[in-house]
Design an enzyme around this catalytic site. Structure first.
Site, PDB file in Angstrom:
ATOM      1  N   GLY A  12       0.843  -1.188   0.000  1.00 48.65           N
ATOM      2  CA  GLY A  12       0.000   0.000   0.000  1.00 48.65           C
ATOM      3  C   GLY A  12       0.877   1.236   0.000  1.00 48.65           C
ATOM      4  O   GLY A  12       1.998   1.213  -0.499  1.00 48.65           O
ATOM      5  N   CYS A  13       0.374   2.285   0.582  1.00 46.20           N
ATOM      6  CA  CYS A  13       1.098   3.549   0.624  1.00 46.20           C
ATOM      7  C   CYS A  13       2.482   3.363   1.233  1.00 46.20           C
ATOM      8  O   CYS A  13       2.613   2.866   2.349  1.00 46.20           O
ATOM      9  CB  CYS A  13       0.299   4.561   1.439  1.00 46.20           C
ATOM     10  SG  CYS A  13       1.156   6.119   1.712  1.00 46.20           S
ATOM     11  N   PHE A  14       3.518   3.761   0.502  1.00 48.33           N
ATOM     12  CA  PHE A  14       4.870   3.527   1.016  1.00 48.33           C
ATOM     13  C   PHE A  14       5.191   4.363   2.242  1.00 48.33           C
ATOM     14  O   PHE A  14       6.070   4.017   3.008  1.00 48.33           O
ATOM     15  CB  PHE A  14       5.943   3.656  -0.061  1.00 48.33           C
ATOM     16  CG  PHE A  14       5.924   4.867  -0.947  1.00 48.33           C
ATOM     17  CD1 PHE A  14       5.590   6.132  -0.495  1.00 48.33           C
ATOM     18  CD2 PHE A  14       6.270   4.725  -2.278  1.00 48.33           C
ATOM     19  CE1 PHE A  14       5.597   7.234  -1.336  1.00 48.33           C
ATOM     20  CE2 PHE A  14       6.292   5.816  -3.135  1.00 48.33           C
ATOM     21  CZ  PHE A  14       5.947   7.082  -2.659  1.00 48.33           C
TER      22      PHE A  14
END
Length: 174
Positions: A12-14
């Site tokens: 997902g969002c890093f």
């Protein structure tokens, strides 16, 4: 001289994937970036459209004499919903899917066994959809994305709080 190794994960969002790894002894660096796509040197603006084929990912450089790939993999599983094929938490789209990118046959085997163990555990009623893929070219994200949880602490905390990630982790992994 230490022989560092690399591990690459999409979760997902890093922004939310750096801090959990950054805190461990033996982890030398955690870089936010993009991998697995078909555009050379993609930008965040390109990747977030979902049209480049890239995953948002982190590349971890670690000392295997201090922390093993198995241990890093255990940290990884506990950051994600491995049953969600459409992204992670509030972040939807192919660029936010989960994947383990193996760097060698040993990592592939460890990741495959770990995934099978998780599938067999009964922890989740839905199938584990996290892919195990060969490592592809990793493109570091723009500088403002690196160590975002340190540089933009307020925005990081607000984004993470509204994502639902922490509630999922508390409910399913602790």
């Amino acid at each position: 001289m230490t022989n560092f190794k690399k591990a690459t994960f999409a979760g997902g969002c890093f922004w939310c994937m750096v801090k959990p790894f950054d805190q461990w002894d033996g982890v030398h660096a955690v870089i936010s970036g993009y991998t697995g796509g078909h555009v050379e040197n993609p930008t965040y603006e390109q990747v977030k459209t979902g049209q480049t084929g890239h995953y948002e990912a982190v590349e971890i450089t670690y000392d295997p004499t201090i922390i093993t790939f198995d241990e890093i993999l255990e940290v990884y599983w506990r950051q994600i919903d491995p049953t969600d094929a459409g992204g992670q938490f509030q972040d939807r789209g192919d660029q936010y899917r989960t994947a383990i990118f193996y760097h060698d046959e040993e990592q592939k085997e460890i990741a495959s066994n770990s995934k099978q163990t998780l599938e067999n555990s009964g922890k989740f009623t839905k199938p584990i959809v996290t892919e195990i893929l060969p490592v592809a070219t990793f493109f570091p994200a723009e500088e403002y994305h690196q160590d975002f949880y340190k540089k933009s602490e307020k925005e990081y905390k607000e984004d993470r709080a509204k994502s639902g990630r922490d509630e999922f982790i508390a409910e399913n992994w602790q």
